[in-house]
Design an enzyme around this catalytic site. Structure first.
Site, PDB file in Angstrom:
ATOM      1  N   ASN A  21       0.826  -1.152   0.028  1.00 47.95           N
ATOM      2  CA  ASN A  21       0.100   0.121   0.129  1.00 47.95           C
ATOM      3  C   ASN A  21       0.938   0.998   0.092  1.00 47.95           C
ATOM      4  O   ASN A  21       1.242   1.460   1.114  1.00 47.95           O
ATOM      5  CB  ASN A  21      -0.778  -0.099   1.291  1.00 47.95           C
ATOM      6  CG  ASN A  21      -1.719   1.156   1.502  1.00 47.95           C
ATOM      7  OD1 ASN A  21      -1.727   1.978   0.519  1.00 47.95           O
ATOM      8  ND2 ASN A  21      -2.127   1.553   2.623  1.00 47.95           N
ATOM      9  N   LYS A  43       0.086   4.091  -0.151  1.00 50.63           N
ATOM     10  CA  LYS A  43      -0.755   5.573   0.164  1.00 50.63           C
ATOM     11  C   LYS A  43      -0.645   6.626  -0.639  1.00 50.63           C
ATOM     12  O   LYS A  43      -0.310   6.523  -1.839  1.00 50.63           O
ATOM     13  CB  LYS A  43      -0.152   5.780   1.721  1.00 50.63           C
ATOM     14  CG  LYS A  43      -0.191   4.495   2.451  1.00 50.63           C
ATOM     15  CD  LYS A  43      -0.051   4.771   3.992  1.00 50.63           C
ATOM     16  CE  LYS A  43       0.065   3.182   4.746  1.00 50.63           C
ATOM     17  NZ  LYS A  43      -0.018   3.443   6.020  1.00 50.63           N
ATOM     18  N   HIS A  92      -9.534   1.010   4.644  1.00 48.70           N
ATOM     19  CA  HIS A  92      -8.424   1.220   5.499  1.00 48.70           C
ATOM     20  C   HIS A  92      -8.474   2.120   6.779  1.00 48.70           C
ATOM     21  O   HIS A  92      -9.250   3.100   6.696  1.00 48.70           O
ATOM     22  CB  HIS A  92      -7.070   1.737   4.678  1.00 48.70           C
ATOM     23  CG  HIS A  92      -5.775   1.871   5.183  1.00 48.70           C
ATOM     24  ND1 HIS A  92      -5.347   2.795   6.223  1.00 48.70           N
ATOM     25  CD2 HIS A  92      -4.767   0.896   4.941  1.00 48.70           C
ATOM     26  CE1 HIS A  92      -4.046   2.474   6.506  1.00 48.70           C
ATOM     27  NE2 HIS A  92      -3.892   1.265   5.933  1.00 48.70           N
ATOM     28  N   GLU A 138      -6.869   4.392   7.660  1.00 48.24           N
ATOM     29  CA  GLU A 138      -6.792   6.039   7.514  1.00 48.24           C
ATOM     30  C   GLU A 138      -8.100   6.415   6.910  1.00 48.24           C
ATOM     31  O   GLU A 138      -8.269   7.675   7.123  1.00 48.24           O
ATOM     32  CB  GLU A 138      -5.569   6.145   6.755  1.00 48.24           C
ATOM     33  CG  GLU A 138      -4.335   5.841   7.683  1.00 48.24           C
ATOM     34  CD  GLU A 138      -2.989   5.344   6.726  1.00 48.24           C
ATOM     35  OE1 GLU A 138      -2.890   5.468   5.496  1.00 48.24           O
ATOM     36  OE2 GLU A 138      -2.032   5.151   7.516  1.00 48.24           O
ATOM     37  N   GLU A 166      -5.294  -5.275  10.508  1.00 53.44           N
ATOM     38  CA  GLU A 166      -4.207  -4.129  10.791  1.00 53.44           C
ATOM     39  C   GLU A 166      -4.623  -3.272  12.145  1.00 53.44           C
ATOM     40  O   GLU A 166      -5.407  -2.443  11.989  1.00 53.44           O
ATOM     41  CB  GLU A 166      -4.278  -3.216   9.545  1.00 53.44           C
ATOM     42  CG  GLU A 166      -4.155  -3.723   8.267  1.00 53.44           C
ATOM     43  CD  GLU A 166      -3.563  -2.614   7.274  1.00 53.44           C
ATOM     44  OE1 GLU A 166      -2.292  -3.041   6.899  1.00 53.44           O
ATOM     45  OE2 GLU A 166      -4.165  -1.625   7.123  1.00 53.44           O
ATOM     46  N   GLY A 189       2.561   2.006  10.804  1.00 57.14           N
ATOM     47  CA  GLY A 189       3.563   3.231  10.536  1.00 57.14           C
ATOM     48  C   GLY A 189       4.313   3.843  11.922  1.00 57.14           C
ATOM     49  O   GLY A 189       4.980   4.566  11.815  1.00 57.14           O
ATOM     50  N   SER A 227       3.332  -2.388  10.286  1.00 57.42           N
ATOM     51  CA  SER A 227       4.896  -2.437  10.613  1.00 57.42           C
ATOM     52  C   SER A 227       5.504  -3.659  10.270  1.00 57.42           C
ATOM     53  O   SER A 227       6.451  -4.050  10.778  1.00 57.42           O
ATOM     54  CB  SER A 227       5.221  -2.061  12.056  1.00 57.42           C
ATOM     55  OG  SER A 227       4.613  -0.702  12.376  1.00 57.42           O
TER      56      SER A 227
HETATM   57  C1  PEP Z   1      -0.778   0.067   5.976  1.00 59.32           C
HETATM   58  O1  PEP Z   1      -0.798   1.234   5.976  1.00 59.32           O
HETATM   59  O2  PEP Z   1      -1.565  -0.677   5.356  1.00 59.32           O
HETATM   60  C2  PEP Z   1       0.491  -0.483   6.671  1.00 59.32           C
HETATM   61  C3  PEP Z   1       0.282  -1.543   7.153  1.00 59.32           C
HETATM   62  O3  PEP Z   1       1.378   0.161   6.970  1.00 59.32           O
HETATM   63  P1  PEP Z   1       2.722   0.183   7.649  1.00 59.32           P
HETATM   64  O4  PEP Z   1       3.262  -1.105   6.945  1.00 59.32           O
HETATM   65  O5  PEP Z   1       3.733   1.364   7.371  1.00 59.32           O
HETATM   66  O6  PEP Z   1       2.668  -0.013   8.974  1.00 59.32           O
END
Ligand code: PEP
Length: 250
Positions: A11, A13, A98, A100, A168, A174, A212
């Site tokens: 992803n 973003k 997601h 976000e 998630e 992040g 992460s």
């Molecule tokens: C995500 O935004 O779907 C995600 C898993 O981000 P990160 O791997 O940076 O934590």
């Protein structure tokens, strides 16, 4: 029960420009075509890159995904993109729900479910995201919250062929922090139970972990029972970081 092929989805973003993005994609493509990894590989770039990326990866086995879609196919919705437009651009997948988007745009489970239905209508695989906040985890409500999000966000007509679930934890995205392996395994098992009790093919859905994931922790996480791949944010931007995660899937 059918075999679940691991899926590693990146992803990007709101990151990536035409030239630098194409360079990273080409590096990943070289690895994928040379190795034919066990895992299915999907990159979800910003919508501005989707069509060019789809042309670039043609024949390589890499899929292209959107990061969101509108519920309607077309109409007066300034700034939005429909699932049909993503499919037209060459996408095969789309992320919906997601955290976000849930946080920044107030997306509810009901809206996420309708977006997943829109994805299916357009022939796309929906990657439906669920996950608890730190406050909810600290209150011991993780399984309740995530099970509720699955029940509210996954369409009744969803099948393992057109739908993937991504667990998630919001606090792990992040931040460099991840749940313990036991915690990840427990939530994935709960999601699988919820799906199996509800949908006829429920046990066969792929359930990804996201939050992460990086080269240093991918192998351990991907080896967990009921973890069928990863949704990767930051570590998907560079092929040098993303490729070891793809390899770690087997
Ligand atoms: C995500 O935004 O779907 C995600 C898993 O981000 P990160 O791997 O940076 O934590």
């Amino acid at each position: 029960m059918t075999t679940r092929r691991p899926l590693i989805a990146g992803n990007w973003k709101m990151n990536g420009l035409q030239e630098s993005g194409a360079v990273e994609l080409a590096l990943l493509q070289q690895r994928v075509t040379a190795t034919r990894p066990a895992a299915e590989v999907v990159i979800c770039p910003p919508a501005t890159l989707a069509a060019n990326f789809a042309v670039q990866v043609r024949g390589s086995g890499i899929g292209i995904g959107g990061q969101d879609c509108h519920v309607k196919a077309s109409g007066a919705h300034t700034g939005d993109i429909s699932a049909e437009m993503l499919a037209d651009a060459g996408a095969s997948h789309v992320i919906v729900g997601h955290s976000e988007r849930r946080a920044d745009h107030g997306e509810t489970d009901g809206l996420v479910r309708t977006k997943a239905e829109a994805a299916h209508r357009a022939g796309l695989t929906a990657i439906i995201c669920v996950g608890e906040t730190l406050e909810q985890r600290d209150a011991g409500r993780t399984i309740e919250i995530v099970s509720g999000q699955v029940a509210g966000s996954v369409p009744e007509a969803a099948t393992p062929a057109n739908t993937v679930i991504a667990y998630e934890p919001v606090w792990a995205i992040g931040t460099g922090r991840t749940p313990t392996e036991d915690d990840i395994a427990a939530v994935h098992a709960a999601i699988r139970r919820r799906l199996a009790d509800w949908l006829s093919q429920g046990a066969d859905f792929r359930i990804l972990y996201g939050g992460s994931v990086k080269p240093s922790n991918a192998k351990e996480i991907l080896a967990l029972k009921d973890v069928d791949g990863a949704l990767v944010g930051g570590a998907s931007l560079k092929a040098a970081d993303f490729w070891p995660i793809v390899e770690a899937a087997g």
